[in-house]
Design an enzyme around this catalytic site. Structure first.
Site, PDB file in Angstrom:
ATOM      1  N   GLY A   1       0.832  -1.209   0.000  1.00  0.00           N
ATOM      2  CA  GLY A   1       0.000   0.000   0.000  1.00  0.00           C
ATOM      3  C   GLY A   1       0.860   1.250   0.000  1.00  0.00           C
ATOM      4  CB  ALA A   2       2.031   3.824   1.384  1.00  0.00           C
TER       5      ALA A   2
ATOM      6  CG  HIS B   1       3.503   1.221  -5.313  1.00  0.00           C
ATOM      7  ND1 HIS B   1       3.730   2.216  -4.394  1.00  0.00           N
ATOM      8  CD2 HIS B   1       4.037   0.094  -4.780  1.00  0.00           C
ATOM      9  CE1 HIS B   1       4.351   1.713  -3.347  1.00  0.00           C
ATOM     10  NE2 HIS B   1       4.561   0.431  -3.559  1.00  0.00           N
TER      11      HIS B   1
END
Ligand code: PAF
Length: 282
Positions: A30-31, A36
């Site tokens: 996540g984050a 990403h």
């Protein structure tokens, strides 16, 4: 833009995955940042169904590391996944991933490569990473999985695990995404203050100096990279700057190589690396 299906349990994931002809997978904690998003975009055309996982894996953090403080931004992550064309987000609980508990779980031993470089200062880290990645592979059953080259030792170990344990997953590396000043994107960059942020940019500058020196051979690469880091030595705590072959074995003059660096700037430990081709006798 359609929202991905969110699967929280093993059964929900199996339902959402269904009988897809091919599955591409991007595991994350996540984050999500632009790095990403690049992984998701890279993976999108590689499978009929694109699955991303969001799970902050406790077993890859040692006591005293930032597991509790690790940024958790689920709603924003979901929007980024939707924009990148993710079909399924797998966001399990710790109990779903570790039904026998964190201590009694079966683990994956990373072998000797797990105890050098990052593994030298984080001795349990790669056991945690490989354990959770193998569980995720078993649950998601991907044909192809995409990992960032920024965590090059992780990518190398996951490739080795997939190959040696015959997991049937094609592990693909995706080039590092950088800020305009060259700093490799990382969820932990948000811990950097303004001055530290400027110092941190010298890490990628050192790698660029190494690449420029590569035609002159291995010693020139290390000397050029060290010279850049020496200029900021009072603000940077260098853990390692090493030149290896692409599999993280000893570098060979006249061949492809990898230059890797790890350093603490203020609170975060920052990692970066680059590919280069060494001059010199082959
Ligand atoms: O690179 C990461 O974010 C993590 O190590 C991974 C691969 C998602 C496993 O928890």
């Amino acid at each position: 833009m359609t929202s991905p299906v969110v699967a929280r349990t093993r059964a929900e994931l199996a339902d959402a995955r269904g009988g897809s002809a091919s599955v591409a997978f991007v595991p994350t904690m996540g984050a999500l940042h632009d790095g990403h998003v690049r992984l998701l975009e890279h993976a999108r055309p590689l499978g009929e169904t694109l699955v991303a996982s969001i799970f902050v894996n406790p077993t890859q953090f040692a006591p005293g590391e930032d597991f509790d403080a690790y940024p958790r931004t689920f709603d924003a992550d979901l929007e980024r996944c939707a924009a990148a064309g993710v079909d399924v987000v797998f966001a399990p609980t710790v109990a779903t991933m570790y039904p026998s508990g964190l201590v009694d779980t079966v683990t994956v031993d990373p072998g000797p490569l797990g105890s050098v470089l990052e593994g030298a200062s984080r001795p349990t880290h790669f056991r945690g990473v490989l354990t959770v990645v193998s569980k995720l592979f078993g649950l998601v059953r991907p044909d192809v999985a995409v990992f960032g080259e920024k965590d090059y030792q992780q990518l190398t170990l996951v490739r080795q695990m997939a190959r040696e344990l015959a997991l049937g997953v094609d592990v693909v590396g995706c080039p590092t995404v950088r800020e305009p000043d060259g700093l490799a994107m990382s969820s932990r960059n948000r811990y950097l203050g303004d001055d530290e942020r400027r110092t941190a940019a010298s890490i990628s500058a050192a790698l660029r100096a190494g690449v420029e020196a590569a035609p002159r051979g291995p010693d020139a690469v290390l000397a050029a990279a060290h010279a850049v880091l020496d200029d900021v030595s009072t603000d940077i705590d260098l853990d390692y700057l090493v030149l290896t072959d692409p599999e993280l074995g000893p570098a060979v003059a006249g061949s492809d190589a990898r230059l890797l660096v790890a350093a603490r700037v203020g609170r975060p430990r920052l990692l970066d690396n680059t590919a280069l081709t060494l001059g010199g006798p082959s």
